[in-house]
Design a protein around this motif. Structure first.
Motif, PDB file in Angstrom:
ATOM      1  N   PRO A   1       0.835  -1.209   0.000  1.00 16.02           N
ATOM      2  CA  PRO A   1       0.000   0.000   0.000  1.00 16.02           C
ATOM      3  C   PRO A   1       0.866   1.254   0.000  1.00 16.02           C
ATOM      4  O   PRO A   1       2.053   1.210   0.352  1.00 16.02           O
ATOM      5  CB  PRO A   1      -0.767  -0.120   1.320  1.00 16.02           C
ATOM      6  CG  PRO A   1       0.159  -0.888   2.209  1.00 16.02           C
ATOM      7  CD  PRO A   1       0.843  -1.882   1.288  1.00 16.02           C
ATOM      8  N   ALA A   2       0.269   2.373  -0.360  1.00 15.09           N
ATOM      9  CA  ALA A   2       0.928   3.658  -0.147  1.00 15.09           C
ATOM     10  C   ALA A   2       1.084   3.815   1.365  1.00 15.09           C
ATOM     11  O   ALA A   2       0.220   3.367   2.131  1.00 15.09           O
ATOM     12  CB  ALA A   2       0.071   4.780  -0.725  1.00 15.09           C
ATOM     13  N   THR A   3       2.178   4.412   1.802  1.00 16.33           N
ATOM     14  CA  THR A   3       2.387   4.531   3.246  1.00 16.33           C
ATOM     15  C   THR A   3       3.152   5.795   3.603  1.00 16.33           C
ATOM     16  O   THR A   3       3.849   6.368   2.768  1.00 16.33           O
ATOM     17  CB  THR A   3       3.102   3.290   3.813  1.00 16.33           C
ATOM     18  OG1 THR A   3       2.985   3.300   5.233  1.00 16.33           O
ATOM     19  CG2 THR A   3       4.556   3.245   3.408  1.00 16.33           C
ATOM     20  N   THR A   4       2.983   6.202   4.823  1.00 15.33           N
ATOM     21  CA  THR A   4       3.677   7.358   5.368  1.00 15.33           C
ATOM     22  C   THR A   4       4.151   7.004   6.764  1.00 15.33           C
ATOM     23  O   THR A   4       3.444   6.324   7.503  1.00 15.33           O
ATOM     24  CB  THR A   4       2.724   8.572   5.459  1.00 15.33           C
ATOM     25  OG1 THR A   4       2.210   8.850   4.167  1.00 15.33           O
ATOM     26  CG2 THR A   4       3.413   9.797   6.027  1.00 15.33           C
ATOM     27  N   ILE A   5       5.352   7.467   7.121  1.00 12.31           N
ATOM     28  CA  ILE A   5       5.825   7.338   8.500  1.00 12.31           C
ATOM     29  C   ILE A   5       6.374   8.697   8.920  1.00 12.31           C
ATOM     30  O   ILE A   5       7.180   9.288   8.208  1.00 12.31           O
ATOM     31  CB  ILE A   5       6.870   6.210   8.666  1.00 12.31           C
ATOM     32  CG1 ILE A   5       7.251   6.027  10.136  1.00 12.31           C
ATOM     33  CG2 ILE A   5       8.074   6.431   7.785  1.00 12.31           C
ATOM     34  CD1 ILE A   5       8.041   4.769  10.435  1.00 12.31           C
ATOM     35  N   VAL A   6       5.856   9.201  10.026  1.00 18.05           N
ATOM     36  CA  VAL A   6       6.291  10.496  10.534  1.00 18.05           C
ATOM     37  C   VAL A   6       6.543  10.417  12.035  1.00 18.05           C
ATOM     38  O   VAL A   6       5.940   9.589  12.734  1.00 18.05           O
ATOM     39  CB  VAL A   6       5.264  11.619  10.251  1.00 18.05           C
ATOM     40  CG1 VAL A   6       5.090  11.859   8.773  1.00 18.05           C
ATOM     41  CG2 VAL A   6       3.931  11.311  10.885  1.00 18.05           C
ATOM     42  N   GLU A   7       7.421  11.271  12.495  1.00 18.89           N
ATOM     43  CA  GLU A   7       7.695  11.350  13.929  1.00 18.89           C
ATOM     44  C   GLU A   7       6.781  12.390  14.559  1.00 18.89           C
ATOM     45  O   GLU A   7       6.569  13.470  13.998  1.00 18.89           O
ATOM     46  CB  GLU A   7       9.152  11.734  14.177  1.00 18.89           C
ATOM     47  CG  GLU A   7       9.515  11.759  15.661  1.00 18.89           C
ATOM     48  CD  GLU A   7      10.977  12.046  15.894  1.00 18.89           C
ATOM     49  OE1 GLU A   7      11.688  11.127  16.296  1.00 18.89           O
ATOM     50  OE2 GLU A   7      11.393  13.200  15.639  1.00 18.89           O
TER      51      GLU A   7
END
Length: 137
Positions: A111-117
């Protein structure tokens, strides 16, 4: 997470999955909502059924994804239907540990994904929160 309960809204065009959390009615949200062929899963932390957290972000990620999978399945979907995930971590330097867990679940789905702090999650023991969106064929 306890057993998931399904309800339909007053108009009958949306299904709601509830985990029975005391926070759902207080904040006015559902664990997941299905509208037509779309399922949106609320941000899920990796809390164990007894309210405790595993010590590592990887273990918490695995638990959060298990909670997400249960919610999606309860609304007639499967993990293969996931098209997007969003991951919020309290220490982005541990992204590789999170990526390994995410990759194990979604290696063939991609899938499209995002990881942010983020500075902090709502529960100070939580190291990660994951959201997911799915489209049922």
């Amino acid at each position: 997470m306890s057993e998931i309960h399904i309800s339909t809204d007053a108009r009958g065009d949306r299904m709601h999955a509830s985990s029975g959390s005391k926070w759902e009615p207080l904040m006015g949200y559902s664990r997941a909502v299905r509208a037509g062929n779309m399922i949106a899963v609320t941000g899920s932390v990796g809390v164990n059924a007894d309210g405790t957290y595993a010590p590592t972000v990887g273990e918490q990620a695995a638990r959060a994804l298990a909670i997400i999978e249960a919610a999606i399945k309860s609304l007639g979907g499967k993990m293969e239907n996931v098209i997007r995930t969003r991951m919020y971590v309290t220490d982005v330097s541990q992204w590789e540990e999170v990526a390994k867990v995410h990759g194990k679940v979604f290696a063939d789905i991609r899938p499209a994904t995002t990881i942010v702090e983020v500075t902090r999650l709502i529960d100070g023991e939580a190291k990660i929160e994951i959201e997911a969106d799915a489209v049922i064929d």
